[in-house]
Design an enzyme around this catalytic site. Sequence first.
Site, PDB file in Angstrom:
ATOM      1  N   PRO B 106       0.829  -1.213   0.000  1.00  0.00           N
ATOM      2  CA  PRO B 106       0.000   0.000   0.000  1.00  0.00           C
ATOM      3  C   PRO B 106       0.861   1.261   0.000  1.00  0.00           C
ATOM      4  O   PRO B 106       1.905   1.290   0.639  1.00  0.00           O
ATOM      5  CB  PRO B 106      -0.781  -0.091   1.316  1.00  0.00           C
ATOM      6  CG  PRO B 106      -0.702  -1.513   1.735  1.00  0.00           C
ATOM      7  CD  PRO B 106       0.546  -2.077   1.156  1.00  0.00           C
ATOM      8  N   GLY B 108       2.457   4.496   1.001  1.00  0.00           N
ATOM      9  CA  GLY B 108       2.680   5.088   2.313  1.00  0.00           C
ATOM     10  C   GLY B 108       3.001   4.085   3.389  1.00  0.00           C
ATOM     11  O   GLY B 108       3.204   4.428   4.540  1.00  0.00           O
ATOM     12  N   CYS B 109       3.078   2.825   3.014  1.00  0.00           N
ATOM     13  CA  CYS B 109       3.371   1.759   3.965  1.00  0.00           C
ATOM     14  C   CYS B 109       4.868   1.467   3.885  1.00  0.00           C
ATOM     15  O   CYS B 109       5.377   1.188   2.810  1.00  0.00           O
ATOM     16  CB  CYS B 109       2.569   0.532   3.546  1.00  0.00           C
ATOM     17  SG  CYS B 109       2.487  -0.710   4.797  1.00  0.00           S
ATOM     18  N   VAL B 110       5.593   1.615   4.996  1.00  0.00           N
ATOM     19  CA  VAL B 110       7.051   1.413   4.899  1.00  0.00           C
ATOM     20  C   VAL B 110       7.519   0.135   5.570  1.00  0.00           C
ATOM     21  O   VAL B 110       6.773  -0.498   6.278  1.00  0.00           O
ATOM     22  CB  VAL B 110       7.826   2.605   5.507  1.00  0.00           C
ATOM     23  CG1 VAL B 110       7.903   3.735   4.502  1.00  0.00           C
ATOM     24  CG2 VAL B 110       7.204   3.058   6.796  1.00  0.00           C
TER      25      VAL B 110
END
Lengths: 102, 110, 138
Positions: B106, B108-110
């Site tokens: 997704p 913005g998912c780090v």
Amino acid sequence: MSALHIVNKSPFERNSLASCLRLAAKGSAVLLFEDGVIGAMKNTKHSDAVANAMSDVSFYVLGPDIKARGLNDGNVIDGIKVIDYDGFVDLTTEHKSVQSWL
Amino acid sequence: MPLEVNGQSYETDEEGYLADLNQWQPDLAEAMATADGAELSENHWEVINFLREYYEEYQIAPAVRVLTKAIGKKLGKDKGNSKYLYELFPYGPAKQACKYAGLPKPTGCV
Amino acid sequence: MEEEGIVKKFCYMNRKAPYGTIYALESLEVVLIAAAFDQDISLVFADDGVYQLTKNQDTDGIGMKNFSKTYSALGDYDIKKIYVEKESLEERGLTTDDLQALKYEDEDDDWAEKDSLFVVGRDELSKIINEQDVVLSF
């Protein structure tokens, strides 16, 4: 043989198309592609300038770039020919040189 | 590292996400789960299928918050909460479920 | 109890056509990430930026991802204020009918669908931008 001028910038964003139309020799061809296809559409602030130049140069526009931007082939200014990538290649071979207006 | 399923090889990125989402098929999700030591139940599949439909419609993998809200709306409040989703996907519902669904990580998912 | 953070007014200003440059896609990705921080977000589409919101985009012919579908997901991310400058549409021979209808579902009103896209005139848009704490340009 005449020159092919290619313009990939929107006439609202840069003056590339205006400069191209000012300096392109009579009898040359102008291809509008990428964001440049905006210059090929009817009813914009720039439509008249393109229509007026039509007596001196022949206009082409790249169809896939029109579709990508949600624009419609039917709204292309009368007299501009809509072509595909193969047509782009043909144009480059049919002209003595290709000048890109960045 | 490529993923081997049913004698076929599928390209993945360094974190195990499928390179080409068009290659996805249910067996790949099962294989990824097995590699993580998990087994996919009906409840897992509800979320995986939801993610695939969401991606098809909007061309993105939803953020966890968005996923939770949307699952709640579609499958009921008892499923639309992070406790339920984290129990199903302990590595993070968005991250792990997206991987099984063949979607990119997704945004913005780090 | 968690302390309430400061909420600022963030405005994302979009002024470029999609696909010819990377600005439109970059802006969309930043907006989706920023939406997680519970700030007061507005999106503005002016100049060639209005082309980002046209209906019926079809990128099969140019081999790029059609990210115009993602704008419909903005409602899920609680982005409910999308402003399009009326004069920019007019200069381009476009009308509201050429744009996607963007909506959000109001959770507090039995998920009723409500408009999130507003076509506004130059003066109103100027006021909206002037009220912002942060304006990010793309």
